[in-house]
Design a protein around this motif. Structure first.
Motif, PDB file in Angstrom:
ATOM      1  N   ASP A 201      -4.871   8.744  52.419  1.00  0.00           N
ATOM      2  CA  ASP A 201      -5.940   9.115  51.590  1.00  0.00           C
ATOM      3  C   ASP A 201      -6.984   7.847  51.357  1.00  0.00           C
ATOM      4  O   ASP A 201      -8.177   8.122  51.784  1.00  0.00           O
ATOM      5  CB  ASP A 201      -5.568   9.277  50.313  1.00  0.00           C
ATOM      6  CG  ASP A 201      -5.127  10.970  50.213  1.00  0.00           C
ATOM      7  OD1 ASP A 201      -5.798  11.967  50.670  1.00  0.00           O
ATOM      8  OD2 ASP A 201      -4.006  11.009  49.595  1.00  0.00           O
ATOM      9  N   ARG A 205     -10.500   7.645  53.046  1.00  0.00           N
ATOM     10  CA  ARG A 205     -11.907   7.674  52.090  1.00  0.00           C
ATOM     11  C   ARG A 205     -12.623   6.036  52.647  1.00  0.00           C
ATOM     12  O   ARG A 205     -13.871   6.390  52.739  1.00  0.00           O
ATOM     13  CB  ARG A 205     -11.493   7.500  50.816  1.00  0.00           C
ATOM     14  CG  ARG A 205     -12.517   7.330  49.631  1.00  0.00           C
ATOM     15  CD  ARG A 205     -12.157   7.223  48.256  1.00  0.00           C
ATOM     16  NE  ARG A 205     -13.217   7.478  47.330  1.00  0.00           N
ATOM     17  CZ  ARG A 205     -13.107   7.351  46.198  1.00  0.00           C
ATOM     18  NH1 ARG A 205     -11.937   6.915  45.470  1.00  0.00           N
ATOM     19  NH2 ARG A 205     -14.273   7.475  45.345  1.00  0.00           N
ATOM     20  N   PHE A 210     -13.773  11.809  54.985  1.00  0.00           N
ATOM     21  CA  PHE A 210     -13.622  12.865  53.959  1.00  0.00           C
ATOM     22  C   PHE A 210     -15.347  13.389  53.886  1.00  0.00           C
ATOM     23  O   PHE A 210     -15.809  12.963  52.800  1.00  0.00           O
ATOM     24  CB  PHE A 210     -13.145  12.537  52.718  1.00  0.00           C
ATOM     25  CG  PHE A 210     -11.766  12.265  52.667  1.00  0.00           C
ATOM     26  CD1 PHE A 210     -10.929  13.135  53.308  1.00  0.00           C
ATOM     27  CD2 PHE A 210     -10.977  11.480  51.899  1.00  0.00           C
ATOM     28  CE1 PHE A 210      -9.477  12.943  53.494  1.00  0.00           C
ATOM     29  CE2 PHE A 210      -9.569  11.351  51.887  1.00  0.00           C
ATOM     30  CZ  PHE A 210      -8.781  12.044  52.460  1.00  0.00           C
ATOM     31  N   SER A 211     -15.771  13.695  54.855  1.00  0.00           N
ATOM     32  CA  SER A 211     -17.192  14.274  55.038  1.00  0.00           C
ATOM     33  C   SER A 211     -17.387  15.312  55.669  1.00  0.00           C
ATOM     34  O   SER A 211     -16.410  15.705  56.513  1.00  0.00           O
ATOM     35  CB  SER A 211     -17.979  13.103  55.466  1.00  0.00           C
ATOM     36  OG  SER A 211     -17.455  12.669  56.719  1.00  0.00           O
ATOM     37  N   ALA A 215     -14.445  17.554  54.515  1.00  0.00           N
ATOM     38  CA  ALA A 215     -14.485  17.579  53.077  1.00  0.00           C
ATOM     39  C   ALA A 215     -14.480  18.823  52.374  1.00  0.00           C
ATOM     40  O   ALA A 215     -13.974  19.189  51.337  1.00  0.00           O
ATOM     41  CB  ALA A 215     -15.632  16.563  52.641  1.00  0.00           C
ATOM     42  N   ASP A 216     -15.432  19.866  53.085  1.00  0.00           N
ATOM     43  CA  ASP A 216     -15.481  21.340  52.686  1.00  0.00           C
ATOM     44  C   ASP A 216     -14.212  21.928  52.555  1.00  0.00           C
ATOM     45  O   ASP A 216     -13.655  22.683  51.621  1.00  0.00           O
ATOM     46  CB  ASP A 216     -16.608  21.964  53.502  1.00  0.00           C
ATOM     47  CG  ASP A 216     -17.858  21.383  53.359  1.00  0.00           C
ATOM     48  OD1 ASP A 216     -18.190  20.720  52.305  1.00  0.00           O
ATOM     49  OD2 ASP A 216     -18.541  21.623  54.216  1.00  0.00           O
ATOM     50  N   ALA A 288      -7.086  14.079  48.384  1.00  0.00           N
ATOM     51  CA  ALA A 288      -8.062  14.372  49.423  1.00  0.00           C
ATOM     52  C   ALA A 288      -9.218  15.159  49.144  1.00  0.00           C
ATOM     53  O   ALA A 288     -10.370  15.030  49.327  1.00  0.00           O
ATOM     54  CB  ALA A 288      -7.486  14.759  50.781  1.00  0.00           C
ATOM     55  N   SER A 292     -13.007  14.325  48.029  1.00  0.00           N
ATOM     56  CA  SER A 292     -14.149  14.898  48.596  1.00  0.00           C
ATOM     57  C   SER A 292     -15.052  15.683  47.514  1.00  0.00           C
ATOM     58  O   SER A 292     -15.971  16.337  47.975  1.00  0.00           O
ATOM     59  CB  SER A 292     -13.589  15.901  49.557  1.00  0.00           C
ATOM     60  OG  SER A 292     -12.632  15.269  50.460  1.00  0.00           O
TER      61      SER A 292
END
Length: 366
Positions: A201, A205, A210-211, A215-216, A288, A292
């Motif tokens: 994690d 990050r 996490f984008s 992320a969604d 995560a 996010s």
């Protein structure tokens, strides 16, 4: 005058143009999320799937080839799958090994196991989240990619709390492990898994993974995982670790790498596709989701998910699988065998008595 060798005759040229047109039309088709075959993410997913299948085929080909090369000394009696009784004994032996293992080695094995779970979870988020926005399709991709973690864990000596919950319980039922030793192993493995998952994690990050779609998908998954009641989540944990422990069982039964891959892949894919809950996987996916942007606190993910899932996983490992296997192949089933033996002996005595009565009757008639 003859046409050059590289020029196709007219009828075949029309066929080639037709095939090219249909191929172009196929490449223009779109997935659910709007991507086409020409998108890098779609090409990456297809390439990864082809590579996985090719690797499995190569392993199988190499095994068959090595068998042929050893034809002079090869003995067909060697099985590629162990019997259930042999597999159970191997699990008992593993429980004894874990019992005697130093806590530092147990922690290291659990840390590595958690890291492998985190890597597989990150792979699934990166591929599934960026290929499509459809949650069902994302879950399907997750189910296809995530099982690689258990193969890495089992083939490198890693440990997971979920698998140890059954292995150590079997040792207790067979009087090889004490309850104190079981709890010690569970606690060390659990903490090690947490640190391993949190490492991945932190890496994700820090590197900005996490984008976008990943992320969604992480936020949507975490919100769904924390949306059920305590009892519902616990039952999902029971059902999940039942399947996970069966994946471990099948992997232990198989004696070749391709068999182990099959034994691991389908039970793990099954629990993900259904929506059951795995505590170690959630050690990665829950942080995560928070990293996010999920509107949850650390207390929320502990109370609403991780605690009930852990309880459910322990119940499945210790009682559903551990006690079930011991009853089928070990000490817990000996009581049933004793009853059967007593019934058989009683029947035999009754038959002997009946024969003696018949002999006495024949002597009296004579």
């Amino acid at each position: 005058m003859l046409a050059p060798a590289f020029v196709a005759p007219a009828p075949y040229a029309r066929e080639i143009r037709s095939d090219a047109a249909s191929g172009a039309q196929l490449r223009g088709q779109r997935f659910v999320g709007g991507q086409t075959f020409e998108d890098p993410s779609a090409q990456y997913a297809a390439t990864s799937l082809c590579a996985m299948l090719a690797a499995a085929g190569a392993v199988r080909w190499r095994e068959r080839r090595s068998v042929k090369l050893r034809a002079g000394s090869y003995t067909p009696a060697t099985a590629v799958v162990a019997s259930p009784q042999e597999t159970y004994q191997e699990m008992v032996d593993k429980a004894e090994y874990l019992r005697d293992q130093h806590w530092v080695k147990t922690f290291h094995a659990a840390f590595m196991g958690g890291a492998y779970v985190g890597m597989a979870g990150l792979l699934s988020l990166m591929v599934g989240g960026n290929i499509t926005n459809n949650f069902i399709t994302q879950k399907t991709i997750f189910a296809a990619l995530f099982p690689i973690n258990l193969l890495l864990v089992l083939q490198t000596g890693g440990q997971l709390f979920t698998g140890n919950s059954a292995t150590m319980a079997v040792g207790v039922y067979e009087k090889k492990v004490t309850v104190k030793e079981l709890l010690r192993n569970w606690a060390i493995a659990y903490v090690g898994n947490i640190f391993g998952c949190l490492l991945i994690d932190a890496v994700a990050r820090y590197t900005g993974m996490f984008s976008a779609g990943a992320a969604d998908m992480a936020v949507h998954t975490v919100m769904k995982k924390c949306g059920a009641t305590f009892g519902q989540t616990m039952v999902k944990g029971i059902m999940c670790n039942w399947l996970v422990c069966m994946a471990v069982w099948l992997c232990m039964m198989a004696k070749d790498l391709s068999g182990k891959m099959v034994g691991v892949w389908f039970p793990i894919s099954m629990f993900i596709a259904i929506g059951f809950e795995h505590s170690v996987a959630n050690m990665f996916i829950l942080p995560a989701g928070i990293f996010s942007g999920a509107p949850l606190s650390w207390a929320d993910i502990l109370i609403k998910n991780l605690i009930p899932v852990t309880i459910g996983n322990a119940i499945a490992g210790a009682f559903v699988v551990g006690a079930g296997m011991s009853f089928s192949f070990g000490r817990l089933g000996e009581g049933e065998n004793k009853v059967d033996n007593l019934v058989e002996k009683g029947q035999q005595k009754a038959d002997n008595l009946a024969e003696e009565v018949e002999k006495k009757a024949d002597e009296l008639d004579d």
